[in-house]
Scaffold this motif. Structure first.
Motif, PDB file in Angstrom:
ATOM      1  N   GLU A   1      43.218 -86.910-102.997  1.00  0.00           N
ATOM      2  CA  GLU A   1      42.369 -86.142-103.065  1.00  0.00           C
ATOM      3  C   GLU A   1      42.132 -85.115-104.316  1.00  0.00           C
TER       4      GLU A   1
ATOM      5  N   LEU B   1      47.831 -76.530 -92.398  1.00  0.00           N
ATOM      6  CA  LEU B   1      48.138 -75.920 -93.391  1.00  0.00           C
ATOM      7  C   LEU B   1      48.846 -74.588 -92.946  1.00  0.00           C
TER       8      LEU B   1
ATOM      9  N   LEU C   1      41.433 -77.720-101.731  1.00  0.00           N
ATOM     10  CA  LEU C   1      42.044 -76.807-100.639  1.00  0.00           C
ATOM     11  C   LEU C   1      40.957 -76.607 -99.384  1.00  0.00           C
TER      12      LEU C   1
ATOM     13  N   VAL D   1      46.936 -86.640 -99.951  1.00  0.00           N
ATOM     14  CA  VAL D   1      46.597 -85.452-100.809  1.00  0.00           C
ATOM     15  C   VAL D   1      46.630 -85.454-102.146  1.00  0.00           C
TER      16      VAL D   1
ATOM     17  N   GLU E   1      50.706 -89.264 -95.866  1.00  0.00           N
ATOM     18  CA  GLU E   1      49.898 -88.065 -96.082  1.00  0.00           C
ATOM     19  C   GLU E   1      50.215 -87.385 -97.555  1.00  0.00           C
TER      20      GLU E   1
ATOM     21  N   TYR F   1      51.912 -78.128 -96.074  1.00  0.00           N
ATOM     22  CA  TYR F   1      50.914 -79.008 -95.549  1.00  0.00           C
ATOM     23  C   TYR F   1      52.093 -79.899 -94.499  1.00  0.00           C
TER      24      TYR F   1
ATOM     25  N   PHE G   1      40.716 -79.603 -97.267  1.00  0.00           N
ATOM     26  CA  PHE G   1      42.048 -79.577 -96.452  1.00  0.00           C
ATOM     27  C   PHE G   1      41.767 -78.854 -95.240  1.00  0.00           C
TER      28      PHE G   1
ATOM     29  N   ARG H   1      39.535 -79.912 -92.320  1.00  0.00           N
ATOM     30  CA  ARG H   1      39.862 -80.718 -91.548  1.00  0.00           C
ATOM     31  C   ARG H   1      41.225 -80.111 -90.582  1.00  0.00           C
ATOM     32  N   ASP H   2      41.526 -79.085 -90.869  1.00  0.00           N
ATOM     33  CA  ASP H   2      42.572 -78.533 -90.049  1.00  0.00           C
ATOM     34  C   ASP H   2      42.004 -77.654 -89.019  1.00  0.00           C
TER      35      ASP H   2
END
Length: 822
Positions: free
Chosen positions: A300, A36, A23, A297, A293, A275, A26, A29-30
């Motif tokens: 990952e 998110l 998490l 995910v 995507e 997401y 993620f 990168r956001d």
């Protein structure tokens, strides 16, 4: 602390750390905060326990104690007491809350107290029945085989069936087998019916729409036969969380049902993430592929050694995701595959092997359709990734509940597609987390369904005068069936006289009960799967690439007569996607309303400047054409697969196509439709292609909003555009190719087009009239959806992909809506 428990706790704590690492990755990168859109944390919940009731047989208490169950959760104790008191109940608790014990405890106690007692367990799938058989078999072993428990379905060997009918105290089956294999042959089941006491309906929430409507009629036939044998049945129902479990249960069993919805089971902590794939072209509203995507995910999580289940919304997407994940996690030499697929069409042995692999931990990742959404025991998974919104809040929670079960932290990630409904959910997370799940609707008195079951009832037992079967005039229907040659009036009773065996030709779930067998002819012929008739036209037509377990097969021949599809293994970098055309013909209009709309508004504005405004307006309006009308009624839907596209893996490029000539499918159903009349269309300042694109875009948005207003699954509704016929029921031309591209490039404009939203089930399931009644709200919400979308010229989140539409499609759709809403 015992060493094994210490190790388990260490593993759980390790899993929590790894989930948080993913998490965090993620989140890092956001940068814009747009990916998110929601991270909700649900803390662990402690168990609430109670003692076994005093009336429970001591041997049964000891058997459960040997399994490690020394006390009950409070909802289990409450359910057992209610059943013991003779009540019909529905238990409504989340996934993995121990619902099985709620019905097993009182039923097994009754069998131990009276060896003649019998119970019938109904599960929506064969896999669930097999799962529960293992649990009951284990208890039976601990009780020194004091009762008989067997599954009875299509896979049961013929030589075992007689023994099961005699020795089975608890029969585990499914509605389809009850309908076609038990009720028509009730005279062979006299031992069961003379002593039948309990009916267990598990996964009640799945009995909605056409399947639920059929089941209600099957249960009418079951109660009718039970009364013949002098038995009064008691129903025990279990459901995941839906908005109206009590109403659904009481409609299905047609008796009063008590709802037990408190939950005493513990729950592990869960993190729920929304997401939204990043935008790659803001002007066109194009996002990264949600399939790609979802694969990223999932990968990952798999890289961090977290056992992961990926849900896709179609068979095709299941196989595409499986292909991507197997390529990212290649099988080691001499080792079994650690990433597997799971869906309808896989053979039973293959599915059982995958379930075992998940429980044992040998399989680290599985990509599934909704087939694993139900309560099959696959152990305690770490994470669930949903590729696209499942269509309902209830189904989303059900899928999320597959991770974590009762112990260990878990994470569920919803990866949104570009569809309006997905985008609404991820942009309004409070709507999802704050709203109750959907209602489940059934329409058991739908005449098409009911008449078929009335035929089955007549085959089973003669129909007496004044007999009740649903809320219809049974005597009148019997007289009509007699006139058609199905029944014969002898004395006062109607008897079945037709040669055919009625239950055999009636499928509870689809239009036809025919399945195709898929045979691999690369080497020695080998059956690799099966597929139902409507899906066969889409997935195993000739020249299709059929995907099964990540392996690609080229379809060599589709044999309609023998119901076989012959395939050969290939290794190609593309898959095929069928092109289907649909045509709707109005059979009967139930109700129509017309509104002058924009034309009236303009006249009102003009007339206000005249000396005698009111009289002038009245005289003008009397000669004005109506801008639109909206209706609901019966329609015939004809669809046909006419070609296919070849789509490249990963890049989704269209690298070719082909034409097909396959049979048409016909369906009688109900629909709601809007007629755009000529004055409205002629008043629009757009070209013909822009107007047509506006109509297709409007229909795309209408479908999404209708799904939300009805709180139904998007697969429950179909859409089509067609020219309004001069009269309802008039014969129409054969199916004409009518793709988005064809419509945009066409020179001829529809004269007065109908925009259809139809029930995607034979006979309809009651959505058209509610849409007709909610017309104004539907128009208002659709206008909000399109106008509030940030794109410039239309995008998948409002009127559909810009590349498929004329440049001003969004403007045209809004202009049509202005005309409809004015």
């Amino acid at each position: 602390m015992p060493e094994s428990l210490a190790v388990r706790r260490a593993d759980v704590s390790n899993a929590i750390t790894r989930v948080h690492e993913v998490l965090d990755a993620f989140a890092s990168r956001d940068h814009s905060g747009e990916i998110l859109t929601a991270i909700r944390h649900f803390p662990a919940r402690e168990a609430q326990v109670a003692d076994f009731p005093e009336w429970v047989n001591a041997n049964l208490v000891s058997a459960y104690a040997a399994k490690g169950i020394r006390r009950l959760y409070t909802h289990q104790a409450a359910a057992a007491e209610a059943v013991h008191a003779g009540k019909n109940i529905v238990i409504v608790t989340p996934t993995a809350s121990g619902k099985t014990l709620c019905y097993n405890l009182p039923v097994l106690n009754a069998v131990l107290e009276n060896s003649d007692a019998r119970a019938l367990y109904l599960f929506p799938t064969k896999a669930l029945a097999q799962d529960q058989l293992a649990e009951l078999y284990d208890l039976n072993q601990r009780l020194e085989n004091r009762f008989g428990v067997f599954t009875y379905d299509g896979d049961t060997p013929a030589d075992a069936r007689k023994s099961i009918r005699e020795k089975g105290h608890i029969i585990l089956t499914n509605p389809d087998m009850l309908h076609s294999g038990i009720l028509p042959h009730h005279t062979r089941w006299t031992r069961l019916f003379e002593n039948l006491r309990y009916i267990v309906l598990d996964e009640l929430h799945t009995y909605r729409g056409v399947f639920g409507s059929h089941l209600c009629n099957v249960l009418r036939r079951l109660r009718r036969i039970a009364r013949f044998y002098g038995r009064d049945l008691q129903f025990i129902c279990c459901s995941a969380t839906i908005a109206n479990p009590g109403e659904l249960a009481s409609r299905l069993v047609e008796s009063e049902v008590e709802v037990l919805d408190s939950n005493g089971a513990p729950a592990a902590e869960k993190t729920f993430v929304f997401y939204n794939p990043p935008v790659v072209n803001r002007a066109l509203g194009i996002r990264r592929s949600y399939i790609n995507e979802s694969a990223r995910v999932s990968q990952e999580f798999l890289k961090h050694d977290l056992q992961t289940m990926v849900f896709a919304n179609s068979r095709l997407h299941t196989e595409i995701l499986l292909t991507y994940l197997q390529q990212a996690n290649p099988r080691l030499p001499g080792k079994p595959e650690t990433i597997r697929g799971y869906r309808g069409g896989y053979l039973p042995n293959e599915r059982r092997e995958i379930e075992r692999g998940l429980r044992d931990g040998k399989i680290r990742g599985v990509v599934s359709t909704s087939a694993l959404e139900l309560g099959i025991d696959v152990g305690s998974l770490d994470t669930v990734v949903m590729a696209g919104y499942p269509g309902t809040i209830a189904a989303t929670w059900q899928r999320a509940g597959r991770a974590g079960r009762r112990s260990g932290s878990s994470c569920a990630v919803l990866v949104a597609s570009s569809s309006p409904l997905d985008q609404f959910m991820v942009r309004h997370p409070d709507y999802f987390f704050g709203n109750t799940p959907e209602h489940a609707f059934i329409q058991p008195d739908n005449l098409e369904i009911l008449v078929n079951h009335l035929k089955c009832a007549a085959f089973e037992l003669p129909i007496k005068p004044n007999e009740k079967f649903g809320d219809v005039d049974v005597a009148d229907l019997c007289a009509r069936l007699a006139a058609a040659g199905f029944l014969h009036l002898a004395g006062e009773n109607y008897h079945w006289t037709h040669e055919a065996y009625p239950a055999d030709t009636i499928s509870l779930r689809s239009v036809t009960s025919d399945n195709f067998v898929i045979i691999d002819i690369t080497g020695e012929p080998n059956v690799v799967g099966e597929i139902d008739f409507p899906s066969a036209l889409v997935f195993v037509h000739e020249k299709a690439i059929y995907l099964h377990g990540g392996q690609q097969y080229h379809v060599e021949h589709l044999d309609f007569k023998e119901r076989k599809a012959y395939v050969k293994r290939v290794d190609v970098d593309y898959y095929t996607d069928a092109i289907r055309y649909t045509q709707v013909r109005v059979l009967e209009i139930a109700s129509t309303l017309r509104n002058p709309a924009a034309a009236t508004a303009k006249l009102r504005k003009t007339s206000s400047a005249l000396p005698d405004a009111s009289s002038s307006f009245t005289s003008l309006i009397s000669t004005t054409s109506f801008a639109s009308s909206y209706s609901h009624g019966d329609v015939q839907v004809r669809s046909q697969v006419v070609g296919f596209k070849k789509i490249k893996f990963f890049t989704n490029e269209n690298i070719g196509d082909g034409k097909l000539e396959l049979p048409e499918n016909e369906m009688h159903t109900t629909a709601y439709w809007i007629t755009l009349e000529r004055p409205l269309l002629e008043s629009l300042p757009f070209s013909v292609s822009e107007r047509q694109s506006g109509m297709f875009g409007l229909l795309h948005a209408l479908e999404s909003v209708a799904t939300l207003l009805l709180m139904c699954d998007r697969r429950d509704l179909g859409t089509a555009i067609g020219e309004r016929p001069p009269d309802a029921g008039q014969e129409s031309d054969p199916i004409v190719s009518l793709r988005m591209e064809d419509a945009v490039s066409a020179n001829a404009e529809f004269f007065e087009p109908n925009l259809y939203l139809y029930d995607a089930y034979p006979g309809g399931i009651g959505f058209s009239e509610p849409l007709f009644c909610a017309h104004d709200l539907l128009m208002q919400k659709t206008r909000e959806l399109i106008s509030f979308c940030e794109c410039e010229q239309g995008c998948p989140s409002c009127v559909g992909p810009a590349g498929d539409l004329a440049p001003r499609a969004k403007e045209a759709a809004l202009a049509i809506l202005d005309g409809l809403c004015a």
